[in-house]
Design a protein around this motif. Sequence first.
Motif, PDB file in Angstrom:
ATOM      1  N   SER A 223       1.950   3.124  -2.585  1.00  0.00           N
ATOM      2  CA  SER A 223       1.444   4.204  -3.460  1.00  0.00           C
ATOM      3  C   SER A 223       0.241   4.888  -2.829  1.00  0.00           C
ATOM      4  CB  SER A 223       1.013   3.685  -4.832  1.00  0.00           C
ATOM      5  OG  SER A 223       1.715   2.575  -5.218  1.00  0.00           O
ATOM      6  N   THR A 224      -0.613   4.090  -2.210  1.00  0.00           N
ATOM      7  CA  THR A 224      -1.792   4.644  -1.537  1.00  0.00           C
ATOM      8  C   THR A 224      -1.358   5.599  -0.428  1.00  0.00           C
ATOM      9  OG1 THR A 224      -2.902   2.529  -1.969  1.00  0.00           O
ATOM     10  CG2 THR A 224      -3.963   4.015  -0.399  1.00  0.00           C
TER      11      THR A 224
ATOM     12  N   GLY B 270       0.807  -1.218   0.000  1.00  0.00           N
ATOM     13  CA  GLY B 270       0.000   0.000   0.000  1.00  0.00           C
ATOM     14  C   GLY B 270       0.840   1.267   0.000  1.00  0.00           C
TER      15      GLY B 270
ATOM     16  N   LYS C 268      -3.191  -1.434   6.302  1.00  0.00           N
ATOM     17  CA  LYS C 268      -4.337  -2.336   6.108  1.00  0.00           C
ATOM     18  C   LYS C 268      -4.905  -2.821   7.442  1.00  0.00           C
ATOM     19  CE  LYS C 268      -2.501  -3.769   1.608  1.00  0.00           C
ATOM     20  NZ  LYS C 268      -2.504  -4.751   0.518  1.00  0.00           N
TER      21      LYS C 268
HETATM   22  P1  GDP Z   1       2.107  -0.679  -3.438  1.00  0.00           P
HETATM   23  O1  GDP Z   1       2.401  -1.749  -4.423  1.00  0.00           O
HETATM   24  O2  GDP Z   1       2.795  -0.932  -2.151  1.00  0.00           O
HETATM   25  O3  GDP Z   1       2.344   0.689  -3.952  1.00  0.00           O
HETATM   26  O4  GDP Z   1       0.557  -0.838  -3.063  1.00  0.00           O
HETATM   27  P2  GDP Z   1      -0.743  -0.047  -3.566  1.00  0.00           P
HETATM   28  O5  GDP Z   1      -0.836   1.296  -2.945  1.00  0.00           O
HETATM   29  O6  GDP Z   1      -0.830  -0.130  -5.040  1.00  0.00           O
HETATM   30  O7  GDP Z   1      -1.864  -0.972  -2.881  1.00  0.00           O
HETATM   31  C1  GDP Z   1      -1.912  -2.364  -3.107  1.00  0.00           C
HETATM   32  C2  GDP Z   1      -3.330  -2.857  -2.828  1.00  0.00           C
HETATM   33  O8  GDP Z   1      -3.612  -2.703  -1.445  1.00  0.00           O
HETATM   34  C3  GDP Z   1      -4.385  -2.052  -3.566  1.00  0.00           C
HETATM   35  O9  GDP Z   1      -5.404  -2.937  -3.953  1.00  0.00           O
HETATM   36  C4  GDP Z   1      -4.884  -1.082  -2.515  1.00  0.00           C
HETATM   37  O10 GDP Z   1      -6.210  -0.665  -2.729  1.00  0.00           O
HETATM   38  C5  GDP Z   1      -4.781  -1.922  -1.263  1.00  0.00           C
HETATM   39  N1  GDP Z   1      -4.632  -1.097  -0.054  1.00  0.00           N
HETATM   40  C6  GDP Z   1      -3.823  -0.044   0.153  1.00  0.00           C
HETATM   41  N2  GDP Z   1      -4.001   0.466   1.391  1.00  0.00           N
HETATM   42  C7  GDP Z   1      -4.950  -0.298   1.983  1.00  0.00           C
HETATM   43  C8  GDP Z   1      -5.576  -0.267   3.276  1.00  0.00           C
HETATM   44  O11 GDP Z   1      -5.308   0.561   4.144  1.00  0.00           O
HETATM   45  N3  GDP Z   1      -6.501  -1.243   3.510  1.00  0.00           N
HETATM   46  C9  GDP Z   1      -6.845  -2.184   2.588  1.00  0.00           C
HETATM   47  N4  GDP Z   1      -7.764  -3.080   2.918  1.00  0.00           N
HETATM   48  N5  GDP Z   1      -6.284  -2.220   1.371  1.00  0.00           N
HETATM   49  C10 GDP Z   1      -5.354  -1.296   1.068  1.00  0.00           C
END
Ligand code: GDP
Length: 193
Positions: free
Chosen positions: A15-16, A13, A133
């Motif tokens: 990027s989020t 998560g 998460k």
């Molecule tokens: P990165 O690969 O680390 O940059 O991850 P992303 O930001 O692309 O997130 C990967 C997945 O995890 C996506 O489907 C997001 O929607 C999900 N995700 C990110 N933050 C959270 C969170 O706080 N809770 C949940 N349940 N899912 C999350």
Amino acid sequence: EYEIFLLGRSNVGKSTLMAELTGHAVETGQRPGVTQAPNHFDWTHPSMVLTDLPGFGFMAGVSEADRERIKTDVIQYVERYADHGLVAVLVVDGKAVIDIIDRHTGPDEVAHVVELFAFLQDVGIPTVVAVNKMDKVDDRDERLNELCDRLGLPGPWQQWQDTIAPITAKRGSIDALESAVREHLHEAGRDDV
Ligand code: GDP
């Protein structure tokens, strides 16, 4: 220019979280070689940047050799820029992290995330583990206590609130992380940030 290192393997998560911290959508790089020219993102302060670094460990479609090289790159980058690095934020998936650590811990094996945490401490960079998460975690306190145990932090997790920051990046619940980072910046005499 000061840096906040943001580390974590893919899908935790990152990027989020970056989008929440910077206020705009970002694409983090998890491709091999990205650490040779890490992505920098402006944060709320002009003299402060977020530096996106890949974590150690499994990445889909990346060979063992490339993983080792990425790990070496990250270590070299952090060592080289430790003077600029005020805080490191290590992002983990709260739902999965304990299983992953336990699966990769043995007589001759240290889990990547444990190794990375220990490394950052050795280099002397205050580190915050952003446990993301948390919306998917039922037994919150138990899970966070287990994480402290695995990272070698004794006692209940509440004693480590400047190190362990439970968040739900997807919902924008990142207060624990922001206050932990601010606490470290305060200790570093950077109250202007
Ligand atoms: P990165 O690969 O680390 O940059 O991850 P992303 O930001 O692309 O997130 C990967 C997945 O995890 C996506 O489907 C997001 O929607 C999900 N995700 C990110 N933050 C959270 C969170 O706080 N809770 C949940 N349940 N899912 C999350």
